[in-house]
Design a protein around this motif. Structure first.
Motif, PDB file in Angstrom:
ATOM      1  N   LYS A  19     -78.709  96.758 -29.147  1.00 39.93           N
ATOM      2  CA  LYS A  19     -79.369  97.803 -29.919  1.00 39.93           C
ATOM      3  C   LYS A  19     -79.541  97.364 -31.367  1.00 39.93           C
ATOM      4  CE  LYS A  19     -78.218 102.053 -28.946  1.00 39.93           C
ATOM      5  NZ  LYS A  19     -77.428 103.291 -28.792  1.00 39.93           N
ATOM      6  N   LEU A  20     -80.625  97.806 -31.949  1.00 38.76           N
ATOM      7  CA  LEU A  20     -80.924  97.571 -33.358  1.00 38.76           C
ATOM      8  C   LEU A  20     -81.284  98.916 -33.971  1.00 38.76           C
ATOM      9  CD1 LEU A  20     -81.590  95.791 -35.827  1.00 38.76           C
ATOM     10  CD2 LEU A  20     -83.834  95.374 -34.805  1.00 38.76           C
ATOM     11  N   ASP A  21     -80.645  99.265 -35.070  1.00 36.78           N
ATOM     12  CA  ASP A  21     -80.877 100.549 -35.728  1.00 36.78           C
ATOM     13  C   ASP A  21     -80.696 101.724 -34.763  1.00 36.78           C
ATOM     14  OD1 ASP A  21     -81.398  99.312 -38.162  1.00 36.78           O
ATOM     15  OD2 ASP A  21     -83.540  99.103 -37.704  1.00 36.78           O
ATOM     16  N   ASN A  22     -79.689 101.620 -33.921  1.00 34.18           N
ATOM     17  CA  ASN A  22     -79.362 102.665 -32.942  1.00 34.18           C
ATOM     18  C   ASN A  22     -80.448 102.873 -31.889  1.00 34.18           C
ATOM     19  OD1 ASN A  22     -76.821 103.634 -32.872  1.00 34.18           O
ATOM     20  ND2 ASN A  22     -77.217 105.419 -34.166  1.00 34.18           N
ATOM     21  N   GLU A  72     -79.025  84.236 -35.568  1.00 34.68           N
ATOM     22  CA  GLU A  72     -79.873  83.291 -36.304  1.00 34.68           C
ATOM     23  C   GLU A  72     -81.033  84.015 -36.983  1.00 34.68           C
ATOM     24  OE1 GLU A  72     -80.998  80.250 -33.494  1.00 34.68           O
ATOM     25  OE2 GLU A  72     -78.972  79.423 -33.425  1.00 34.68           O
ATOM     26  N   LYS A  73     -81.531  85.072 -36.354  1.00 35.91           N
ATOM     27  CA  LYS A  73     -82.639  85.854 -36.927  1.00 35.91           C
ATOM     28  C   LYS A  73     -82.114  86.883 -37.937  1.00 35.91           C
ATOM     29  CE  LYS A  73     -85.269  85.440 -32.618  1.00 35.91           C
ATOM     30  NZ  LYS A  73     -86.397  84.639 -33.037  1.00 35.91           N
ATOM     31  N   GLN A  74     -80.802  86.883 -38.150  1.00 33.31           N
ATOM     32  CA  GLN A  74     -80.127  87.793 -39.072  1.00 33.31           C
ATOM     33  C   GLN A  74     -80.390  89.259 -38.730  1.00 33.31           C
ATOM     34  OE1 GLN A  74     -80.975  86.515 -43.096  1.00 33.31           O
ATOM     35  NE2 GLN A  74     -80.028  84.529 -42.744  1.00 33.31           N
ATOM     36  N   VAL A  75     -80.310  89.556 -37.435  1.00 29.52           N
ATOM     37  CA  VAL A  75     -80.471  90.908 -36.930  1.00 29.52           C
ATOM     38  C   VAL A  75     -79.078  91.497 -36.745  1.00 29.52           C
ATOM     39  CG1 VAL A  75     -81.247  92.272 -34.961  1.00 29.52           C
ATOM     40  CG2 VAL A  75     -82.668  90.389 -35.801  1.00 29.52           C
ATOM     41  N   HIS A  76     -78.839  92.642 -37.348  1.00 26.37           N
ATOM     42  CA  HIS A  76     -77.539  93.314 -37.239  1.00 26.37           C
ATOM     43  C   HIS A  76     -77.589  94.251 -36.032  1.00 26.37           C
ATOM     44  CE1 HIS A  76     -76.408  91.578 -41.032  1.00 26.37           C
ATOM     45  NE2 HIS A  76     -77.581  91.971 -41.523  1.00 26.37           N
ATOM     46  N   LYS A  95     -87.056  78.640 -26.972  1.00 25.71           N
ATOM     47  CA  LYS A  95     -88.343  79.067 -27.526  1.00 25.71           C
ATOM     48  C   LYS A  95     -88.866  80.291 -26.774  1.00 25.71           C
ATOM     49  CE  LYS A  95     -93.008  77.412 -28.443  1.00 25.71           C
ATOM     50  NZ  LYS A  95     -93.961  76.302 -28.328  1.00 25.71           N
ATOM     51  N   ASP A  96     -88.760  80.268 -25.435  1.00 16.80           N
ATOM     52  CA  ASP A  96     -89.208  81.408 -24.634  1.00 16.80           C
ATOM     53  C   ASP A  96     -88.385  82.651 -24.935  1.00 16.80           C
ATOM     54  OD1 ASP A  96     -91.144  79.854 -23.363  1.00 16.80           O
ATOM     55  OD2 ASP A  96     -89.874  79.429 -21.623  1.00 16.80           O
ATOM     56  N   LEU A  97     -87.070  82.504 -24.977  1.00 18.00           N
ATOM     57  CA  LEU A  97     -86.199  83.641 -25.278  1.00 18.00           C
ATOM     58  C   LEU A  97     -86.507  84.195 -26.668  1.00 18.00           C
ATOM     59  CD1 LEU A  97     -83.888  85.523 -24.506  1.00 18.00           C
ATOM     60  CD2 LEU A  97     -82.299  83.785 -25.360  1.00 18.00           C
ATOM     61  N   SER A  98     -86.733  83.317 -27.623  1.00 13.20           N
ATOM     62  CA  SER A  98     -87.065  83.729 -28.981  1.00 13.20           C
ATOM     63  C   SER A  98     -88.362  84.541 -29.011  1.00 13.20           C
ATOM     64  CB  SER A  98     -87.184  82.500 -29.883  1.00 13.20           C
ATOM     65  OG  SER A  98     -87.473  82.885 -31.206  1.00 13.20           O
ATOM     66  N   TYR A  99     -89.343  84.151 -28.212  1.00 15.67           N
ATOM     67  CA  TYR A  99     -90.617  84.871 -28.144  1.00 15.67           C
ATOM     68  C   TYR A  99     -90.378  86.335 -27.761  1.00 15.67           C
ATOM     69  CZ  TYR A  99     -95.118  86.474 -26.395  1.00 15.67           C
ATOM     70  OH  TYR A  99     -96.246  87.211 -26.165  1.00 15.67           O
ATOM     71  N   TRP A 100     -89.586  86.551 -26.708  1.00 13.50           N
ATOM     72  CA  TRP A 100     -89.343  87.914 -26.237  1.00 13.50           C
ATOM     73  C   TRP A 100     -88.531  88.714 -27.249  1.00 13.50           C
ATOM     74  CZ3 TRP A 100     -92.743  89.064 -22.950  1.00 13.50           C
ATOM     75  CH2 TRP A 100     -93.191  88.135 -22.014  1.00 13.50           C
ATOM     76  N   LEU A 101     -87.539  88.082 -27.836  1.00 11.49           N
ATOM     77  CA  LEU A 101     -86.740  88.787 -28.837  1.00 11.49           C
ATOM     78  C   LEU A 101     -87.576  89.149 -30.058  1.00 11.49           C
ATOM     79  CD1 LEU A 101     -83.356  86.838 -28.608  1.00 11.49           C
ATOM     80  CD2 LEU A 101     -83.940  89.061 -27.613  1.00 11.49           C
ATOM     81  N   ASP A 102     -88.479  88.264 -30.451  1.00 11.16           N
ATOM     82  CA  ASP A 102     -89.361  88.571 -31.583  1.00 11.16           C
ATOM     83  C   ASP A 102     -90.252  89.778 -31.287  1.00 11.16           C
ATOM     84  OD1 ASP A 102     -88.302  86.546 -33.151  1.00 11.16           O
ATOM     85  OD2 ASP A 102     -89.933  85.127 -32.739  1.00 11.16           O
TER      86      ASP A 102
END
Length: 120
Positions: free
Chosen positions: A34-37, A17-21, A97-104
């Motif tokens: 992982k993001l960007d290795n 949803e956050k468009q993170v590859h 909402k809580d999970l989104s906070y940590w991922l952000d």
């Protein structure tokens, strides 16, 4: 199973949803995203704590503030806390909402994080 598949699905959905590859890597009995290795976050069932924990790589700039929250624990796989990484107990990621906070927080820190060295 060494990690919570339902939590893994929730993380996948939010990252999409956050468009993170992102990529995934099974390691140490858990699952790492992982993001960007670079390690972004992870999940595993902690034997000491007795439940699933979310591992978040948030960086040292917010580390001490976040550790004051009752849902946060220092990440100490080796018995020595790793600065910039925390564990979050299930109460801390119960809602989307809580999970989104940590991922952000993890996503915000990722451009500043150093990638681990490749092993030959």
């Amino acid at each position: 199973m060494a990690y919570d598949e339902y939590l893994a699905d929730r993380i996948r959905q939010q990252l999409n949803e956050k468009q993170v590859h992102f990529t995934e890597l099974k390691m140490m009995g858990g699952l790492c995203f992982k993001l960007d290795n670079k390690m972004l976050c992870g999940i595993h069932i902690d034997k000491k704590y007795g439940d699933s924990l979310l591992m978040a790589r948030i960086g040292q700039h917010v580390y001490l503030d976040e550790l004051t929250k009752p849902v946060c624990l220092p990440m100490d796989f080796t018995g020595r806390p790793m600065k910039g990484y925390i564990f979050i107990t299930p109460e801390g990621f119960d809602t989307e909402k809580d999970l989104s906070y940590w991922l952000d927080l993890c996503i915000a820190f990722n451009p500043l994080a150093k990638a681990s060295r490749k092993k030959n």
